[in-house]
Every structure is written in structure tokens, then in C-alpha cells.
Design a protein around this motif. Structure first.
Motif, PDB file in Angstrom:
ATOM      1  N   UNK A   1      39.979  41.742  24.069  1.00 18.35           N
ATOM      2  CA  UNK A   1      40.462  42.585  25.028  1.00 18.35           C
ATOM      3  C   UNK A   1      42.028  42.669  24.982  1.00 18.35           C
ATOM      4  N   UNK A   2      42.639  41.854  24.920  1.00 23.35           N
ATOM      5  CA  UNK A   2      44.251  41.880  24.877  1.00 23.35           C
ATOM      6  C   UNK A   2      44.672  42.815  23.567  1.00 23.35           C
ATOM      7  N   UNK A   3      43.824  42.388  22.534  1.00 28.47           N
ATOM      8  CA  UNK A   3      44.326  43.367  21.347  1.00 28.47           C
ATOM      9  C   UNK A   3      44.044  44.814  21.514  1.00 28.47           C
ATOM     10  N   UNK A   4      42.835  45.078  22.234  1.00 28.93           N
ATOM     11  CA  UNK A   4      42.492  46.475  22.722  1.00 28.93           C
ATOM     12  C   UNK A   4      43.492  47.187  23.601  1.00 28.93           C
ATOM     13  N   UNK A   5      43.880  46.340  24.670  1.00 22.65           N
ATOM     14  CA  UNK A   5      44.666  46.759  25.644  1.00 22.65           C
ATOM     15  C   UNK A   5      46.192  47.307  24.890  1.00 22.65           C
ATOM     16  N   UNK A   6      46.566  46.427  24.286  1.00 25.20           N
ATOM     17  CA  UNK A   6      47.807  46.445  23.568  1.00 25.20           C
ATOM     18  C   UNK A   6      47.826  47.653  22.554  1.00 25.20           C
ATOM     19  N   UNK A   7      46.657  47.940  21.839  1.00 28.59           N
ATOM     20  CA  UNK A   7      46.564  48.921  21.024  1.00 28.59           C
ATOM     21  C   UNK A   7      46.666  50.355  21.691  1.00 28.59           C
TER      22      UNK A   7
ATOM     23  N   UNK B   1      39.267  42.766  34.280  1.00 28.18           N
ATOM     24  CA  UNK B   1      40.728  43.719  34.509  1.00 28.18           C
ATOM     25  C   UNK B   1      40.756  44.132  33.316  1.00 28.18           C
ATOM     26  N   UNK B   2      40.601  43.325  32.056  1.00 25.23           N
ATOM     27  CA  UNK B   2      40.817  44.012  30.714  1.00 25.23           C
ATOM     28  C   UNK B   2      40.117  45.130  30.599  1.00 25.23           C
ATOM     29  N   UNK B   3      38.866  44.966  30.635  1.00 27.06           N
ATOM     30  CA  UNK B   3      37.883  46.148  30.751  1.00 27.06           C
ATOM     31  C   UNK B   3      38.485  47.708  31.202  1.00 27.06           C
ATOM     32  N   UNK B   4      39.064  47.192  32.652  1.00 24.47           N
ATOM     33  CA  UNK B   4      39.482  48.424  33.349  1.00 24.47           C
ATOM     34  C   UNK B   4      40.910  48.963  32.754  1.00 24.47           C
ATOM     35  N   UNK B   5      41.692  47.945  32.124  1.00 26.95           N
ATOM     36  CA  UNK B   5      42.675  48.417  31.461  1.00 26.95           C
ATOM     37  C   UNK B   5      42.457  49.141  30.002  1.00 26.95           C
ATOM     38  N   UNK B   6      41.570  48.706  29.357  1.00 16.06           N
ATOM     39  CA  UNK B   6      41.149  49.161  28.195  1.00 16.06           C
ATOM     40  C   UNK B   6      40.640  50.841  28.559  1.00 16.06           C
ATOM     41  N   UNK B   7      39.633  50.851  29.636  1.00 16.34           N
ATOM     42  CA  UNK B   7      39.370  52.293  30.055  1.00 16.34           C
ATOM     43  C   UNK B   7      40.359  52.982  30.246  1.00 16.34           C
ATOM     44  N   UNK B   8      41.388  52.557  31.343  1.00 20.56           N
ATOM     45  CA  UNK B   8      42.464  53.470  31.551  1.00 20.56           C
ATOM     46  C   UNK B   8      43.178  54.060  30.528  1.00 20.56           C
ATOM     47  N   UNK B   9      43.551  52.891  29.552  1.00 22.53           N
ATOM     48  CA  UNK B   9      44.299  53.341  28.394  1.00 22.53           C
ATOM     49  C   UNK B   9      43.702  54.494  27.115  1.00 22.53           C
ATOM     50  N   UNK B  10      42.325  54.186  27.029  1.00 20.69           N
ATOM     51  CA  UNK B  10      41.636  54.967  26.325  1.00 20.69           C
ATOM     52  C   UNK B  10      41.603  56.505  26.999  1.00 20.69           C
ATOM     53  N   UNK B  11      41.529  56.566  28.437  1.00 18.70           N
ATOM     54  CA  UNK B  11      41.451  57.606  29.004  1.00 18.70           C
ATOM     55  C   UNK B  11      42.673  58.615  28.943  1.00 18.70           C
ATOM     56  N   UNK B  12      43.626  57.982  29.216  1.00 20.66           N
ATOM     57  CA  UNK B  12      45.014  58.458  29.277  1.00 20.66           C
ATOM     58  C   UNK B  12      45.454  58.741  27.741  1.00 20.66           C
TER      59      UNK B  12
END
Length: 267
Positions: free
Chosen positions: A154-160, A239-250
Motif C-alpha cells: 500500500x505504501x508503494x502504491x501511495x508513493x507511486x 487509510x492507505x486504500x483511501x489515499x491510493x484512491x485519491x491519488x489515482x483519481x487526481x
């Protein structure tokens, strides 16, 4: 979806095979990466011993555990950087990638994800050596091991997502280094990368709760090192899933505008 799965599996397999060929280079790279946490470890362990055995609830053993896990989390968090986007656009390589029927980020995620399997394999002997030298205090359950496995990905995807967004600034400017250094400074303070967040001032801890940095470093490390309840563990994954979703959407939104700025000239 089937084509995406096939693409990811093929790209990851190619990445694994290619990185195994460069295992010596990868080892030297990882040794260089370990220098930073070892310095932090020695400094904070010494402070803990001078302060009666602990600082903020961390003993020398728990500091050792924190920074040894840090070495794996840090290596898992290596992603395609804004400098890579800058090079990709400046050199015209993006033009070739746009000919593929998918967003370039899929290539980045798949390649670096494959690399992680090699990283984990190479990390194990280094972790064993650090464990032998610094005697970390580990006390984790199988539940925490499972959550940790999910958390590092999850951390890897958020940072990506974060660094890809930052990299897209290069569609509008030729240099992104100053902005990236600012980002790096914020990440260093607010992620638990420099020091466990529980040792930071209250305002830093409160601010980190509203930003994605905490979920890329501090949370995965604390899953194994700290004493988190089952609810806290799965809330962190949420929270990780939330930030991955927000990051992917933006990312998807910014990409639509960014790609309009791109032009390539063939030779």
C-alpha cells in the motif's frame, strides 16, 4: 482486465529476471541505502541509553527494530521519481509509451513491483546481519505480519501516485528538482522516515494524520514494531486504500490536462 493482468505479470517477470542479472549492483545500492537508517539507529539508541534506557517509550532494542524494518520499507518505497518523468519527457521516450493502449504509470508500477521481489530476497541477509549486530526487540503476531505485507505494498502504491503527480509538473516546466526537494523535506519530517512520529511535536503528529506521508513509512513500520490494536491495524490499511484512491483519481484528472502540453518531434 484480463489484458491488464497479463501485462502486469509479464512486465513483473521481465523486471525480476533483469534485476537478478544485476544482483551485485542491487546489493551495493541497498548497502548505500542502509547507511542512512544505521546512522539514525546509532544516534537514537545512544540517546535512549543516556536517558535511562528509553526515549518516548522506545528502548535501544525497539529503535533497532524500527530502523531495521525501515530499511525494507524504504526499499519498497523506491518508485519512478519526478526526475524520471523529467527525463522521459525531455528525451522523447514518452512518445513511444503513448503508443501503448494504457497509461504509462502501469508500466512503472509493474516494473518496480517486479523489482520488489528481488529487493526482498536480497534484503533478508542484510536484515539478518543488522539483527545480529543491533539486537532488535521484535514481538509481533501473524496478524501483524499479514497486515505488514499489505501495508508495504500500500505504501508503494501511495508513493507511486504522489511522485507521478509531482513528475507531471514537468509537462509545464523543464526542471522539477526544486519542487521535488521541497516535497522530500516535507516527507522527511511528516512520514516517520527521519524519526518515529511519536517523538515529534504534537502539531507534527496532528498534521501527519491529514496527509499521506504517514501511511508510506510510519504506519508500515509501526505495524511490526509498535503495539497496535486490530482496529488500528485495519484502519491504517483503510487509510492507505483511501489515499491510493485519491491519488489515482487526481492523477487521472491531471493527466488529461498534462498530456495536452506534450509534443514530440521525430528524427
Amino acid at each position: 482486465m484480463r489484458r491488464y493482468i497479463d501485462y502486469y505479470l509479464a512486465s513483473m517477470r521481465v523486471s525480476i529476471l533483469s534485476q537478478i542479472q544485476y544482483r551485485v549492483a542491487n546489493y551495493f545500492y541497498m548497502i548505500g541505502m542502509i547507511t542512512e537508517p544505521v546512522i539514525y539507529l546509532v544516534v537514537w539508541s545512544t540517546i535512549a541509553e543516556q536517558q535511562g534506557g528509553q526515549v518516548g517509550g522506545y528502548t535501544a532494542g525497539t529503535f533497532a527494530a524500527y530502523y531495521i524494518v525501515w530499511t525494507l520499507v524504504r526499499n519498497m518505497n523506491i518508485v519512478f521519481t519526478p526526475f524520471g518523468w523529467e527525463w522521459r519527457i525531455r528525451e522523447g521516450n514518452l512518445g513511444m509509451e503513448l503508443m501503448r493502449p494504457m497509461h504509462p504509470i502501469h508500466s512503472d508500477i509493474a516494473f518496480f513491483a517486479g523489482w520488489k521481489f528481488v529487493v526482498i530476497l536480497l534484503w533478508l541477509p542484510l536484515a539478518a546481519f543488522l539483527t545480529w549486530v543491533f539486537k532488535p526487540a521484535f514481538d509481533f503476531t501473524w496478524m501483524e505480519v499479514l497486515v505488514f505485507f499489505l501495508a508495504i505494498w500500500g505504501a508503494y502504491l501511495i508513493r507511486t501516485m504522489l511522485l507521478s503527480l509531482l513528475g507531471m509538473i514537468t509537462f509545464w516546466t523543464t526542471r522539477v528538482s526544486a519542487i521535488f526537494e521541497l516535497y522530500f523535506g516535507l516527507e522527511l519530517i511528516l512520514s516517520g522516515r527521519l524519526v518515529p512520529l511519536t517523538l515529534m511535536p504534537a502539531w507534527v503528529q496532528n498534521l501527519s494524520n491529514y496527509l499521506p506521508f504517514k501511511w508510506t513509512f510510519f504506519f508500515p513500520i509501526e505495524v511490526l514494531v509498535g503495539k497496535m490494536s486490530t482496529q488500528e491495524l485495519w484502519t491504517g490499511i483503510g487509510m492507505q486504500v483511501l489515499w491510493i484512491t485519491i491519488g489515482a483519481s487526481i492523477l487521472n484528472l491531471v493527466w488529461r490536462f498534462a498530456i495536452r502540453q506534450f509534443s514530440a518531434v521525430g528524427g
